[in-house]
Design a protein around this motif. Structure first.
Motif, short mmCIF file in Angstrom:
data_model
loop_
_atom_site.label_atom_id
_atom_site.label_comp_id
_atom_site.label_asym_id
_atom_site.label_seq_id
_atom_site.Cartn_x
_atom_site.Cartn_y
_atom_site.Cartn_z
N LYS A 333 0.83 -1.21 0.00
CA LYS A 333 0.00 0.00 0.00
C LYS A 333 0.86 1.26 0.00
O LYS A 333 0.51 2.26 -0.65
N LEU A 349 -10.21 4.77 -0.96
CA LEU A 349 -9.91 3.94 0.20
C LEU A 349 -10.47 2.53 0.05
O LEU A 349 -9.86 1.56 0.49
N ASN A 350 -11.64 2.41 -0.60
CA ASN A 350 -12.24 1.08 -0.75
C ASN A 350 -11.38 0.17 -1.63
O ASN A 350 -11.34 -1.05 -1.43
N ASN A 353 -8.55 -1.09 0.55
CA ASN A 353 -9.04 -2.08 1.51
C ASN A 353 -9.28 -3.43 0.85
O ASN A 353 -9.21 -4.47 1.50
N GLU A 354 -9.60 -3.43 -0.46
CA GLU A 354 -9.81 -4.69 -1.15
C GLU A 354 -8.54 -5.50 -1.27
O GLU A 354 -8.59 -6.73 -1.44
N GLN A 356 -6.52 -5.96 1.11
CA GLN A 356 -6.33 -6.62 2.39
C GLN A 356 -7.20 -7.87 2.43
O GLN A 356 -8.41 -7.79 2.59
#
Length: 631
Positions: A333, A349-350, A353-354, A356
């Motif tokens: 990241k 941000l989404n 987060n994907e 992770q």
């Protein structure tokens, strides 16, 4: 309940008829519709690739990617000074025995008079290069009057009165029985390629692309720069061994890094341009070798730009794909955010987060997976055969051109000039025909050229040279396609190791070419070129197409990735059958949705193809329901 079952049965029958209608109406002979299907599937595959979505958010080819690609171009140019300078340093030089002993009794003798008194002559009147008259304790008048009669081998070394440059030949006296050392230099270089491909490929997958690229540049700096200060030929061989390791290590790691930072056709374009700059480096090297009078200056010219390059290497960043497969999500990241900052973009941000994955562990893989995994074994076997063919043909064509007594500068420059447009043409071919068909096309062209050479009489020297240059033209495109295709077939976790393993085939092909060509002067080496091309075409059909598909990160390949469908109609039929099975366990709302979709009228073949392409990404495997739950 019975009415619902009847309606489901009707829906299945209608779906089966629609599937059959789709299969019949598929226009396999319509190229434009085939391209439409391929592009739509590529768009959907890109949408499903989360990493590609992140790269799209930071800019697929922004300033960061430009900087990344540019920094890989410069070492590609410089590496040619270490890989190919050997050819210019071993040019033929006519030696004579050092007979300076006669200057003690006749210090005013000219060079021609000295040679005439101290060197025996051949029957054609020329001086012998490896024999001299035995020195005698006479005065100059006696030597001139009676002459010298007894000969021996060169006792005091050699002189090179007609040499205009300082090369390895006259630096270390690789003449008169010492020519074997020239072959030793080629053997040492091959050994460096062999060990370096395995070592650096393995380390790249274990330690990362960035540290191995830095290690390769340090190898150029230490051993390339150090070659300019060697005092013996054995020291030269020692430094050349490690330079060969650094060269192949950089080639493997730079391709892996560029491929993993870019998406779509940008990957192919970047690798092809990198190879074009490599070819331009050969042209620069040839020009410098023609003008530079001392061989040590060539290594200094190639090594000096490495200093500022290493100082700016911090601009590169580790491959985020490699970081993810190693479980280093936070570091991945960070490098992605850095790239977005350079490109002046913002990553949603989404999307971050994907990346992770809950409970994600380090993806474990080893070199043994190339034996146990069917797909990896097939890829390494097929592409290794192609790389063996490329190496064998390249060396054979080069040796064939040297066999005509052509100038070494011509042999290096003309094929290099032809290679640049050949590789640029591959950008268009890869976009419209894909990796597999473009590779087959270039291999077919090479086969045709070799067959033409096989039946050309030796008297047609100009025609043979022209065909050799055209064959080199096709080989240049094959090399670039090979790197792209192989890197896309291999998973991230073993990409560099796989490239290193197929590089072993390059060494095998080069050694085979040198041995076969020197053992026979017939057309047998060219015949083997044709045979190798046919085998390479057969083996290349074993691997699937990778154009416009996302890179795979793990070794877990599904059957559809590892087995290429024989035709599009069977592929679409399989998808429709999977959807039919899924409809058995679908909810009422899903049944209604499928009914409305299957009831649509396909007004034209293009509309039918477009809708089928939309259905492809939505296929799912049949769901296994508990035995006690009714359908």
């Amino acid at each position: 309940m019975k009415e619902d079952q009847n309606s489901k049965t009707a829906f299945r029958s209608q779906n089966s008829r629609d599937t059959h209608r789709h299969e019949i109406s598929l226009p396999s002979d319509n190229w434009s519709l085939e391209m439409l299907l391929r592009r739509l599937k590529a768009i959907d595959a890109k949408r499903d690739d989360k990493f590609a979505s992140v790269l799209g958010a930071i800019g697929e080819f922004g300033p960061f990617q430009w900087r990344l690609v540019a920094l890989t171009f410069i070492p590609s140019i410089l590496s040619t000074f270490f890989m190919f300078s050997h050819h210019f340093l071993l040019t033929a030089q006519k030696p004579y025995c050092n007979t300076s002993w006669i200057l003690e009794v006749g210090p005013n003798l000219t060079e021609d008079e000295q040679l005439n008194l101290t060197l025996p002559r051949a029957p054609n009147g020329s001086f012998l290069t490896c024999l001299m008259y035995i020195p005698v304790p006479w005065d100059l008048d006696s030597i001139i009057h009676f002459g010298l009669n007894y000969t021996e081998t060169c006792k005091f070394g050699w002189i090179y009165p007609f040499a205009h440059t300082r090369s390895l030949i006259n630096e270390f006296d690789l003449v008169c029985g010492n020519e074997l050392y020239k072959e030793t230099g080629q053997t040492v270089f091959m050994s460096g390629i062999l060990t370096g491909s395995l070592l650096f490929g393995f380390l790249s997958d274990k330690l990362g692309r960035y540290p191995i690229i830095l290690l390769s540049l340090l190898g150029f700096l230490i051993f390339g720069f150090g070659t300019a200060f060697v005092n013996s030929f054995y020291q030269y061989l020692f430094f050349r061994f490690f330079v060969a390791q650094s060269s192949v290590g950089y080639a493997i790691c730079s391709v892996s890094l560029v491929m993993e930072w870019l998406v779509g056709e940008h990957r192919a374009q970047a690798v092809i341009l990198q190879h074009c700059f490599f070819t331009i480096g050969v042209i620069f090297l040839t020009g410098f070798a023609y003008k530079v009078v001392h061989w040590r200056l060539l290594f200094l010219l190639g090594s000096m730009p490495i200093f500022p390059l290493i100082c700016s290497i911090w601009l590169l960043r580790e491959s985020p794909r490699w970081l993810m497969v190693r479980g280093k999500i936070e570091e991945a990241k960070k490098v992605l955010c850095y790239a977005a900052e350079v490109n002046k973009k913002t990553i949603p941000l989404n999307l971050l987060n994907e990346l992770q994955i809950p409970g994600m562990k380090v993806t474990k893989a080893s070199i043994l997976d190339f034996y146990t995994n069917h797909h990896l074994f097939k890829v390494v076997l097929a592409m290794g055969c192609v790389w063996f063919t490329v190496s064998y043909i390249s060396f054979t064509l080069s040796l064939k051109m040297n066999d005509f007594g052509l100038d070494i500068y011509f042999v290096q420059v003309v094929p290099s000039i032809a290679a640049v447009p050949a590789r640029l043409c591959c950008i268009i071919l890869l976009e419209y025909f894909g990796r597999k068909w473009t590779l087959n096309l270039t291999l077919f062209l090479v086969t045709f050229m070799c067959l033409f050479l096989l039946f050309l009489p030796e008297e047609l020297k100009s025609t043979i040279i022209l065909m050799l240059v055209l064959a080199e033209f096709s080989m240049a495109g094959t090399v670039s396609i090979f790197f792209i295709y192989t890197a896309e077939l291999l998973p991230t976790v073993l990409r560099s190791t796989g490239l290193g393993m197929v590089s072993i085939a390059w060494t095998a092909g080069a050694i085979s070419s040198l041995v076969i060509f020197k053992q026979t002067k017939t057309q047998l080496p060219i015949f083997f070129c044709c045979l190798c091309c046919v085998l390479a075409l057969c083996f290349s059909s074993l691997v699937p197409e990778t154009g416009n598909r996302p890179l795979r990160d793990s070794i877990g390949y599904c059957s559809r990735d590892s087995i290429e469908p024989k035709d599009r109609s069977k592929d679409v039929s399989t998808v429709m059958m999977a959807e039919k099975s899924m409809s058995d366990v679908a909810t009422d709302s899903e049944v209604t949705k499928n009914t409305m979709f299957n009831a649509m009228t396909f007004k034209s073949k293009a509309d039918s193809l477009f809708n089928m392409a939309l259905e492809l990404p939505n296929r799912q495997l049949p769901v296994q329901l508990p035995k006690d739950q009714p359908p």
